[in-house]
Design an enzyme around this catalytic site. Structure first.
Site, PDB file in Angstrom:
ATOM      1  N   VAL A   7       0.843  -1.197   0.000  1.00  0.00           N
ATOM      2  CA  VAL A   7       0.000   0.000   0.000  1.00  0.00           C
ATOM      3  C   VAL A   7       0.877   1.245   0.000  1.00  0.00           C
ATOM      4  O   VAL A   7       1.674   1.454   0.919  1.00  0.00           O
ATOM      5  CB  VAL A   7      -0.933   0.030   1.229  1.00  0.00           C
ATOM      6  CG1 VAL A   7      -1.831   1.267   1.184  1.00  0.00           C
ATOM      7  CG2 VAL A   7      -1.769  -1.240   1.307  1.00  0.00           C
ATOM      8  N   ARG A   8       0.728   2.071  -1.025  1.00  0.00           N
ATOM      9  CA  ARG A   8       1.443   3.342  -1.092  1.00  0.00           C
ATOM     10  C   ARG A   8       0.442   4.489  -1.036  1.00  0.00           C
ATOM     11  O   ARG A   8      -0.761   4.284  -0.959  1.00  0.00           O
ATOM     12  CB  ARG A   8       2.265   3.427  -2.384  1.00  0.00           C
ATOM     13  CG  ARG A   8       3.237   2.277  -2.585  1.00  0.00           C
ATOM     14  CD  ARG A   8       4.341   2.227  -1.527  1.00  0.00           C
ATOM     15  NE  ARG A   8       5.247   1.122  -1.810  1.00  0.00           N
ATOM     16  CZ  ARG A   8       6.372   1.232  -2.498  1.00  0.00           C
ATOM     17  NH1 ARG A   8       6.748   2.411  -2.967  1.00  0.00           N
ATOM     18  NH2 ARG A   8       7.132   0.174  -2.704  1.00  0.00           N
ATOM     19  N   THR A  10      -0.687   6.658  -3.224  1.00  0.00           N
ATOM     20  CA  THR A  10      -1.669   6.839  -4.292  1.00  0.00           C
ATOM     21  C   THR A  10      -2.212   5.526  -4.844  1.00  0.00           C
ATOM     22  O   THR A  10      -3.356   5.467  -5.284  1.00  0.00           O
ATOM     23  CB  THR A  10      -1.069   7.650  -5.461  1.00  0.00           C
ATOM     24  OG1 THR A  10       0.103   6.977  -5.951  1.00  0.00           O
ATOM     25  CG2 THR A  10      -0.698   9.050  -4.998  1.00  0.00           C
ATOM     26  N   VAL A  13      -0.487  -2.176  -4.696  1.00  0.00           N
ATOM     27  CA  VAL A  13      -0.189  -3.343  -5.524  1.00  0.00           C
ATOM     28  C   VAL A  13      -0.503  -4.599  -4.719  1.00  0.00           C
ATOM     29  O   VAL A  13      -0.051  -4.749  -3.581  1.00  0.00           O
ATOM     30  CB  VAL A  13       1.283  -3.356  -5.977  1.00  0.00           C
ATOM     31  CG1 VAL A  13       1.608  -4.668  -6.694  1.00  0.00           C
ATOM     32  CG2 VAL A  13       1.562  -2.175  -6.898  1.00  0.00           C
ATOM     33  N   GLY A 109      10.680   4.198   6.021  1.00  0.00           N
ATOM     34  CA  GLY A 109       9.479   3.598   5.460  1.00  0.00           C
ATOM     35  C   GLY A 109       9.640   2.113   5.199  1.00  0.00           C
ATOM     36  O   GLY A 109      10.711   1.649   4.791  1.00  0.00           O
ATOM     37  N   ASP A 111       8.452   0.406   2.832  1.00  0.00           N
ATOM     38  CA  ASP A 111       8.732   0.145   1.420  1.00  0.00           C
ATOM     39  C   ASP A 111      10.225   0.219   1.132  1.00  0.00           C
ATOM     40  O   ASP A 111      10.772  -0.603   0.378  1.00  0.00           O
ATOM     41  CB  ASP A 111       7.958   1.129   0.539  1.00  0.00           C
ATOM     42  CG  ASP A 111       8.173   2.587   0.935  1.00  0.00           C
ATOM     43  OD1 ASP A 111       8.489   2.859   2.116  1.00  0.00           O
ATOM     44  OD2 ASP A 111       8.011   3.470   0.066  1.00  0.00           O
ATOM     45  N   ARG A 112      10.906   1.174   1.738  1.00  0.00           N
ATOM     46  CA  ARG A 112      12.347   1.322   1.520  1.00  0.00           C
ATOM     47  C   ARG A 112      13.107   0.131   2.104  1.00  0.00           C
ATOM     48  O   ARG A 112      14.075  -0.349   1.514  1.00  0.00           O
ATOM     49  CB  ARG A 112      12.832   2.629   2.151  1.00  0.00           C
ATOM     50  CG  ARG A 112      12.152   3.869   1.593  1.00  0.00           C
ATOM     51  CD  ARG A 112      12.497   5.113   2.389  1.00  0.00           C
ATOM     52  NE  ARG A 112      13.910   5.474   2.242  1.00  0.00           N
ATOM     53  CZ  ARG A 112      14.522   6.370   3.004  1.00  0.00           C
ATOM     54  NH1 ARG A 112      13.844   6.958   3.996  1.00  0.00           N
ATOM     55  NH2 ARG A 112      15.793   6.656   2.799  1.00  0.00           N
ATOM     56  N   ASP A 131      13.373   3.747  -6.308  1.00  0.00           N
ATOM     57  CA  ASP A 131      11.951   3.398  -6.374  1.00  0.00           C
ATOM     58  C   ASP A 131      11.170   4.605  -6.890  1.00  0.00           C
ATOM     59  O   ASP A 131      11.105   5.648  -6.242  1.00  0.00           O
ATOM     60  CB  ASP A 131      11.449   2.984  -4.990  1.00  0.00           C
ATOM     61  CG  ASP A 131      10.027   2.427  -5.027  1.00  0.00           C
ATOM     62  OD1 ASP A 131       9.404   2.460  -6.106  1.00  0.00           O
ATOM     63  OD2 ASP A 131       9.540   1.960  -3.981  1.00  0.00           O
ATOM     64  N   THR A 186       3.337  23.479 -25.072  1.00  0.00           N
ATOM     65  CA  THR A 186       3.336  23.420 -23.607  1.00  0.00           C
ATOM     66  C   THR A 186       3.348  21.990 -23.091  1.00  0.00           C
ATOM     67  O   THR A 186       4.059  21.671 -22.128  1.00  0.00           O
ATOM     68  CB  THR A 186       2.108  24.167 -23.048  1.00  0.00           C
ATOM     69  OG1 THR A 186       2.144  25.528 -23.488  1.00  0.00           O
ATOM     70  CG2 THR A 186       2.103  24.134 -21.526  1.00  0.00           C
TER      71      THR A 186
END
Length: 272
Positions: A7-8, A10, A13, A109, A111-112, A131, A186
């Site tokens: 879980v991140r 945004t 997975v 974190g 995740d890290r 990452d 742009t």
């Protein structure tokens, strides 16, 4: 079958891994939007719908969350819907097997941690892990498998969206490689800044790490591995990254689960 949940901020997975240790492989993977106010029941309905009949074949679950409120709901979900399946949540106090040589290990974190664990397990040497998520984390693992720290920068999509939100003349654009670094409109200008600019940022950070950190110079054998959803967009423009592993985080979750497996078995025996 191991259920891995990453879980991140945004996106989340969800993966299924078959086998153990060096034979483990990701057989299914889904990416869904993270909702900070999601409930355990909603999570269970979503995940059960994704994994289908494999729900009956689960032998374990490993999960991490960079959103504390969601981690709480994941814990409730696993306890209520898969009570007989051993599970490990990556949080302070859980054995990961990787020393955290930083000022405050509790701030690192999950995740890290699992990314660095997976990178060291795969390459068995010093590594730099990049990452590409809502933030870009560039983390450093020593040749002894120690987490030495790293650098965190805003993610590509987050930065592009922030530029559009704070400027009346800019709008949100699709992240894609433009025709040239010199944009002709742009949209192309914003894409050039995002793609080539962040490729330069990552190459610059990796280069500085190799210059400044003992044991990471160009004379040393260092694995530089990228992961994350937006990594494929930038990989062709990166000069420093040697490897790409789409499943690095899921494999890291598996490693932590396996290292805690005996503890989990002990808890189950006690519960009986």
């Amino acid at each position: 079958m191991l259920l891995a949940i990453d879980v991140r901020n945004t996106h989340t997975v969800v993966g299924l891994l078959s086998g153990m240790k060096e034979h483990a492989k990701v057989v299914q993977q889904w990416r869904i939007r993270t909702e900070s106010e999601v409930t355990a029941d909603e999570l269970a309905l979503t995940i059960d719908g994704l994994i289908g009949e494999d729900s009956e074949r689960l032998t374990g679950t490993a999960a991490l969350s960079t959103v504390p409120s969601v981690l709480h709901e994941v814990r409730i979900m696993l306890d209520q819907y898969w009570p007989s399946v051993p599970h490990v949540l990556i949080e302070p106090g859980v054995r990961t097997g990787i020393p955290l040589l930083v000022d405050n290990p509790k701030e690192v974190g999950a995740d890290r941690i699992v990314n660095c664990l997976a990178a060291y397990d795969r390459f068995r040497k010093a590594a730099i892990v990049v990452d590409f998520g809502s933030s870009i984390c560039v983390d450093v693992v020593s040749a002894k498998g120690e987490f030495l720290g790293g650098a965190i920068a805003p993610g590509v999509q987050v930065s592009s969206d922030a530029a559009a939100a704070r400027s009346a003349a800019l709008r949100r654009v699709e992240l894609a490689r433009p025709r040239s670094v010199v944009g002709k409109n742009t949209v192309e200008c914003m894409q050039a800044g995002a793609v080539f600019g962040f490729a330069g940022l990552v190459d610059g950070l990796v280069g500085r790490i190799r210059e400044d950190v003992s044991g990471f110079s160009v004379d040393h054998d260092v694995a530089i591995v990228a992961t994350g959803h937006t990594a494929p967009l930038l990989l062709p423009e990166l000069h420093t990254v040697d490897h790409y592993d789409q499943h690095l985080t899921l494999q890291g979750l598996r490693l932590v689960f396996e290292r805690n497996l005996e503890v989990q078995r002990g808890r189950l025996k006690t519960a009986r």
